[in-house]
Design an enzyme around this catalytic site. Structure first.
Site, short mmCIF file in Angstrom:
data_model
loop_
_atom_site.label_atom_id
_atom_site.label_comp_id
_atom_site.label_asym_id
_atom_site.label_seq_id
_atom_site.Cartn_x
_atom_site.Cartn_y
_atom_site.Cartn_z
N ASP A 1 0.84 -1.20 0.00
CA ASP A 1 0.00 0.00 0.00
C ASP A 1 0.87 1.25 0.00
O ASP A 1 2.03 1.20 0.41
CB ASP A 1 -0.84 0.03 1.28
CG ASP A 1 -2.07 -0.84 1.18
OD1 ASP A 1 -2.36 -1.32 0.08
OD2 ASP A 1 -2.72 -1.02 2.22
N LYS B 1 -4.00 2.44 -2.45
CA LYS B 1 -5.39 2.92 -2.53
C LYS B 1 -5.46 4.18 -1.69
O LYS B 1 -5.51 4.13 -0.49
CB LYS B 1 -6.34 1.87 -1.97
CG LYS B 1 -6.31 0.58 -2.75
CD LYS B 1 -7.28 -0.43 -2.17
CE LYS B 1 -8.68 -0.16 -2.60
NZ LYS B 1 -8.91 -0.38 -4.01
N MET C 1 -8.95 8.34 8.92
CA MET C 1 -9.41 8.94 7.64
C MET C 1 -10.47 10.02 7.89
O MET C 1 -11.45 10.12 7.16
CB MET C 1 -10.00 7.83 6.73
CG MET C 1 -8.97 6.78 6.35
SD MET C 1 -9.67 5.36 5.48
CE MET C 1 -10.26 4.37 6.86
N1 SAH Z 1 -4.47 -0.40 8.60
C1 SAH Z 1 -4.09 0.93 9.02
C2 SAH Z 1 -5.18 1.93 8.73
C3 SAH Z 1 -5.48 2.10 7.26
S1 SAH Z 1 -6.66 3.36 6.93
C4 SAH Z 1 -3.74 0.90 10.51
O1 SAH Z 1 -4.02 -0.10 11.18
O2 SAH Z 1 -3.15 1.86 11.00
C5 SAH Z 1 -5.63 4.77 6.65
C6 SAH Z 1 -5.72 5.74 7.81
O3 SAH Z 1 -4.94 5.28 8.90
C7 SAH Z 1 -5.17 7.11 7.51
O4 SAH Z 1 -6.09 7.91 6.78
C8 SAH Z 1 -4.96 7.63 8.91
O5 SAH Z 1 -6.18 7.98 9.52
C9 SAH Z 1 -4.43 6.39 9.61
N2 SAH Z 1 -2.95 6.31 9.62
C10 SAH Z 1 -2.21 5.37 9.04
N3 SAH Z 1 -0.89 5.57 9.30
C11 SAH Z 1 -0.83 6.68 10.06
C12 SAH Z 1 0.23 7.40 10.68
N4 SAH Z 1 1.51 7.04 10.54
N5 SAH Z 1 -0.07 8.50 11.41
C13 SAH Z 1 -1.35 8.89 11.57
N6 SAH Z 1 -2.40 8.25 11.02
C14 SAH Z 1 -2.14 7.16 10.28
#
Ligand code: SAH
Length: 258
Positions: A38, A60, A173
């Site tokens: 991703d 995505k 998100m």
């Molecule tokens: N599977 C991922 C989430 C995917 S959805 C998890 O478990 O973290 C994508 C969202 O995750 C982003 O829009 C944001 O809200 C959050 N996100 C992912 N990485 C991040 C990071 N390093 N810092 C802050 N928010 C993050």
């Protein structure tokens, strides 16, 4: 894992810093012949792969042209059947807002075995990076992980119920619809002075964060030019954040820099 049965490892890359990978994730990455990754996965994690490993970027991103989910499924199935050691790499945890469940279903329907290697999710790691313990019992009986994003036809979260729940709210998100979700929480009865935090790009060199209140959250996101990926935290648990000054209104805190 039995190498004779086609297998895909669904691996969580954590929020950024490769030191937050699990030992098993690192092992799978270094064994992989092909990695479907991703956009959110940190470049420092991909740097841990063997030079001969093929990397397929199937990102995505909300609002951008992105790889169709069905195509990702077909690609994984084809690679696994060819005998390649396949890793499907996702930011954070593969089962938290990552479509991991859908991918497992598609793979199993195709007769492919799936291993899930859990990762550190942003909803826990981002708040923790500035000292926010999302389930702190002095503040809330638990936490709700919610998405602020939805596609056509998907139900919005019941913000009024969440407003009444007393849970810490951790919103993934949430930037694009921040104004709308804040308005819904307020309409549901959540006190506009409820503490709120945003943590962007947690555990990366670009990490930024701001502490404010529910009512000042939309303005804070704009004035501080907070960009995705970011986690929103709403609830008194935000009061546990480190080095938060007690200035009225909003401020950018200089904590948690990496
Ligand atoms: N599977 C991922 C989430 C995917 S959805 C998890 O478990 O973290 C994508 C969202 O995750 C982003 O829009 C944001 O809200 C959050 N996100 C992912 N990485 C991040 C990071 N390093 N810092 C802050 N928010 C993050």
């Amino acid at each position: 894992m039995n190498a004779s049965i086609p297998t895909v490892s669904l691996v969580g890359a954590g929020p950024g810093d490769p030191e937050l990978l699990t030992v098993r994730a690192l092992k799978r990455l270094q064994e992989a012949d092909v990695v479907l990754t991703d956009d959110l996965v940190d470049a420092r994690v991909l740097a841990l792969l063997r030079p001969e490993t093929r990397v397929l970027r199937v990102g995505k991103r909300g609002g951008c042209i992105s790889t169709e989910q069905r195509f990702i499924h077909e690609l994984m199935i084809r690679e696994a059947r060819s005998g390649a050691r396949v890793v499907r790499l996702k930011g954070g945890d593969p089962f938290v807002f990552g479509r991991g469940g859908e991918e497992v279903t598609a793979l199993r329907e195709a007769g492919i075995e799936v291993e899930v290697v859990s990762g550190l999710t942003a909803g826990i790691a981002a708040p923790a990076s500035i000292g926010i313990p999302v389930t702190d019992r002095r503040h809330a009986p638990g936490v709700a992980f919610v998405t602020g994003h939805r596609q056509d036809g998907e139900d919005a979260p019941d913000w009024a119920a969440l407003a009444r729940s007393g849970l810490s709210l951790v919103i993934y998100m949430g930037l694009a619809r921040a104004e709308e979700l804040v308005a819904s929480l307020r309409a549901g009865g959540l006190d506009p002075r409820t503490p709120a935090a945003v943590i962007a790009a947690a555990h990366t060199a670009q990490q930024r964060q701001a502490i404010c209140t529910l009512e000042s959250l939309p303005a804070t996101l704009k004035s501080q030019r907070i960009a995705s990926p970011a986690i929103l935290v709403i609830g008194t648990v935000v009061n546990e954040a480190w080095q938060v000054e007690t200035l009225p209104g909003l401020q950018l805190s200089a904590v948690g820099s990496c």
